[in-house]
Design an enzyme around this catalytic site. Structure first.
Site, PDB file in Angstrom:
ATOM      1  N   HIS A 167       1.060   5.023  -2.233  1.00  0.00           N
ATOM      2  CA  HIS A 167       0.621   5.931  -3.304  1.00  0.00           C
ATOM      3  C   HIS A 167       1.877   6.569  -3.868  1.00  0.00           C
ATOM      4  O   HIS A 167       2.562   7.311  -3.153  1.00  0.00           O
ATOM      5  CB  HIS A 167      -0.324   6.995  -2.752  1.00  0.00           C
ATOM      6  CG  HIS A 167      -1.544   6.399  -2.098  1.00  0.00           C
ATOM      7  ND1 HIS A 167      -2.724   6.216  -2.774  1.00  0.00           N
ATOM      8  CD2 HIS A 167      -1.737   5.905  -0.847  1.00  0.00           C
ATOM      9  CE1 HIS A 167      -3.608   5.657  -1.962  1.00  0.00           C
ATOM     10  NE2 HIS A 167      -3.032   5.451  -0.781  1.00  0.00           N
TER      11      HIS A 167
ATOM     12  N   HIS B 299       0.848  -1.202   0.000  1.00  0.00           N
ATOM     13  CA  HIS B 299       0.000   0.000   0.000  1.00  0.00           C
ATOM     14  C   HIS B 299       0.879   1.246   0.000  1.00  0.00           C
ATOM     15  O   HIS B 299       1.370   1.675   1.054  1.00  0.00           O
ATOM     16  CB  HIS B 299      -0.907  -0.070   1.248  1.00  0.00           C
ATOM     17  CG  HIS B 299      -1.847   1.081   1.418  1.00  0.00           C
ATOM     18  ND1 HIS B 299      -2.837   1.078   2.371  1.00  0.00           N
ATOM     19  CD2 HIS B 299      -1.968   2.259   0.780  1.00  0.00           C
ATOM     20  CE1 HIS B 299      -3.509   2.225   2.308  1.00  0.00           C
ATOM     21  NE2 HIS B 299      -2.995   2.955   1.356  1.00  0.00           N
TER      22      HIS B 299
ATOM     23  N   ASP C 278       1.946   3.991   2.930  1.00  0.00           N
ATOM     24  CA  ASP C 278       0.870   4.848   2.411  1.00  0.00           C
ATOM     25  C   ASP C 278       1.433   6.028   1.608  1.00  0.00           C
ATOM     26  O   ASP C 278       1.480   5.961   0.382  1.00  0.00           O
ATOM     27  CB  ASP C 278      -0.014   5.323   3.571  1.00  0.00           C
ATOM     28  CG  ASP C 278      -1.452   5.625   3.154  1.00  0.00           C
ATOM     29  OD1 ASP C 278      -1.826   5.330   2.008  1.00  0.00           O
ATOM     30  OD2 ASP C 278      -2.224   6.148   3.995  1.00  0.00           O
ATOM     31  N   ASP C 279       1.831   7.098   2.284  1.00  0.00           N
ATOM     32  CA  ASP C 279       2.376   8.299   1.615  1.00  0.00           C
ATOM     33  C   ASP C 279       3.637   8.730   2.360  1.00  0.00           C
ATOM     34  O   ASP C 279       3.613   9.692   3.143  1.00  0.00           O
ATOM     35  CB  ASP C 279       1.324   9.422   1.648  1.00  0.00           C
ATOM     36  CG  ASP C 279       0.045   9.021   0.938  1.00  0.00           C
ATOM     37  OD1 ASP C 279       0.019   9.057  -0.299  1.00  0.00           O
ATOM     38  OD2 ASP C 279      -0.923   8.637   1.629  1.00  0.00           O
TER      39      ASP C 279
ATOM     40  N   HIS D  83      -9.621   1.093  -0.350  1.00  0.00           N
ATOM     41  CA  HIS D  83      -9.479   1.678   0.980  1.00  0.00           C
ATOM     42  C   HIS D  83     -10.847   1.574   1.656  1.00  0.00           C
ATOM     43  O   HIS D  83     -11.875   1.907   1.046  1.00  0.00           O
ATOM     44  CB  HIS D  83      -9.121   3.160   0.894  1.00  0.00           C
ATOM     45  CG  HIS D  83      -7.695   3.451   0.517  1.00  0.00           C
ATOM     46  ND1 HIS D  83      -7.090   2.934  -0.585  1.00  0.00           N
ATOM     47  CD2 HIS D  83      -6.751   4.234   1.126  1.00  0.00           C
ATOM     48  CE1 HIS D  83      -5.833   3.384  -0.650  1.00  0.00           C
ATOM     49  NE2 HIS D  83      -5.604   4.172   0.373  1.00  0.00           N
TER      50      HIS D  83
ATOM     51  N   GLU E 154     -10.738   3.396   7.068  1.00  0.00           N
ATOM     52  CA  GLU E 154      -9.645   4.295   7.485  1.00  0.00           C
ATOM     53  C   GLU E 154     -10.318   5.410   8.292  1.00  0.00           C
ATOM     54  O   GLU E 154     -10.277   5.421   9.510  1.00  0.00           O
ATOM     55  CB  GLU E 154      -8.903   4.858   6.264  1.00  0.00           C
ATOM     56  CG  GLU E 154      -7.766   5.817   6.621  1.00  0.00           C
ATOM     57  CD  GLU E 154      -7.165   6.536   5.396  1.00  0.00           C
ATOM     58  OE1 GLU E 154      -7.830   6.629   4.355  1.00  0.00           O
ATOM     59  OE2 GLU E 154      -6.016   7.043   5.519  1.00  0.00           O
TER      60      GLU E 154
HETATM   61  N1  ADE Z   1      -4.689   8.862  -1.208  1.00  0.00           N
HETATM   62  C1  ADE Z   1      -3.423   8.973  -0.804  1.00  0.00           C
HETATM   63  N2  ADE Z   1      -3.316   8.612   0.475  1.00  0.00           N
HETATM   64  C2  ADE Z   1      -4.544   8.248   0.902  1.00  0.00           C
HETATM   65  C3  ADE Z   1      -5.076   7.766   2.122  1.00  0.00           C
HETATM   66  N3  ADE Z   1      -4.334   7.592   3.210  1.00  0.00           N
HETATM   67  N4  ADE Z   1      -6.394   7.513   2.174  1.00  0.00           N
HETATM   68  C4  ADE Z   1      -7.172   7.720   1.118  1.00  0.00           C
HETATM   69  N5  ADE Z   1      -6.720   8.147  -0.055  1.00  0.00           N
HETATM   70  C5  ADE Z   1      -5.409   8.408  -0.161  1.00  0.00           C
HETATM   71 ZN    ZN Z   2      -3.712   4.822   1.028  1.00  0.00          ZN
END
Ligand code: ADE
Ligand code: ZN
Length: 332
Positions: free
Chosen positions: A16, A14, A275-276, A194, A197
């Protein structure tokens, strides 16, 4: 422990790719493309990365990716992360990418795909890294638009491993995307989404029932519903849990209160991801180290999490067997 975690072959399901854009590269691309950023320095950008919630983050995430305009930019973005991840012992990454966020800015799908696919090819040849491709749809945009983008992506269907669903979760339930996900199923593409969350546990159940996903990204709020937990347990659907992300977006109030240990106690198929990473304080290694510090886990726990991830990774069977065999001989 830190040496063990660095050397451990790690797998991330996971990520992005647009969320791996470090401020240094953002500034370099802004200059190259003559784009004005709302920050005067890298430090100022980093200081702005304090988020109230998911939407607060998404605003800066979409703004950050505005520097990506040409094929070379997408290549540089992905290679920058692939090299960094590989140097931290990551051996496989399934990347999400958000075509709608680029199409809206007048950047074509061909530009996005050619840049990302060249980086994937280069990484697979020159680094010890395999890469899966997840084309994600923005759930706060109309479902018809997602369907149209999926059709537009026909020349690239064979390069995709899955479709995904991301962006603002609240009030955008999985049920909105049934037609898109049915079409992806017809095309033989795997589906991930997703759910749970910021959104409720019922979205996890919907994603399983209506979108037939093989993976739930995040999913941590499943713990609010015995039914959701039971369904995930019975199907052993993999959860891609992102601890540092959840703390950054105030989905949990601190890492010590993170539900990861509870998810494992329930016998769920848990993995960890970043994630990011450019926005949430680090990549997969930093997430591993943070878990070791907060939960006091031993080496065996991390072997289990990465074995779970390898089993579910979008890769070839020979690569999967190779990675499993490498985990079996890890020494500690
Ligand atoms: N796009 C990028 N990061 C995200 C996240 N944590 N949740 C939903 N969409 C995303
Ligand atoms: Zn994500």
């Amino acid at each position: 422990m830190q040496d063990f975690l660095r050397n451990l072959p790690k797998v991330e399901l996971h990520l992005h790719i647009e969320g791996s854009l470090e401020p240094e590269l953002m500034f370099a691309l802004a200059e190259r493309n003559g784009i004005e950023l709302p920050y005067s320095s890298v430090e100022e950008a980093k200081a702005a990365y304090r988020f109230k919630d998911l939407q607060g983050f998404l605003n800066l995430y979409f703004q950050g990716m505005s520097v990506l305009r040409h094929e070379q930019d997408f290549y540089d973005l992905a290679m920058d992360y692939f090299k960094r991840a590989s140097s931290e012992g990551v051996v496989h990454i399934d990347i999400h990418f958000d075509p709608q966020a680029h199409l809206q800015r007048g950047v074509s799908l061909d530009v996005v795909m050619s840049g990302l696919l060249s980086a994937k090819q280069e990484a697979e040849q020159s680094l010890d890294l395999s890469v899966g491709m997840i084309m994600a749809f923005l759930r706060d945009r109309p479902a018809e638009e997602a369907l149209q983008v999926l059709e537009q992506a026909a020349p690239y269907w064979s390069e995709l491993d899955a479709i995904g669903l991301d962006s603002a979760e609240r009030d955008h339930p999985p049920s909105k995307f049934v037609t898109v996900f049915k079409r992806a199923q017809e095309l033989g593409l795997a589906r991930v989404a997703h759910a749970g969350e910021e959104g409720p546990a019922s979205y996890v159940i919907e994603a399983l029932d209506l979108l037939d996903v093989c993976r739930i990204d995040h999913g941590i709020r499943c713990l609010e519903s015995d039914e959701a937990v039971e369904r995930l347990y019975q199907k052993q659907t993999v959860l891609t849990v992102c601890p540092l992300s959840n703390v950054s977006l105030n989905v949990v109030d601190s890492l010590t209160h993170h539900p990861l240990p509870a998810l494992l106690d329930k016998g769920l198929n848990v993995t960890i991801s970043s994630d990011d990473p450019a926005y949430f304080g680090g990549g997969l290694l930093a997430n591993h180290i943070a878990c070791a510090q907060s939960f006091g886990w031993d080496e065996e726990a991390f072997l289990i999490l990465n074995r779970n991830a390898i089993k579910e990774a979008f890769t070839t069977e020979p690569r999967r067997q190779e990675l499993l065999a490498r985990l079996d001989v890890v020494k500690y």
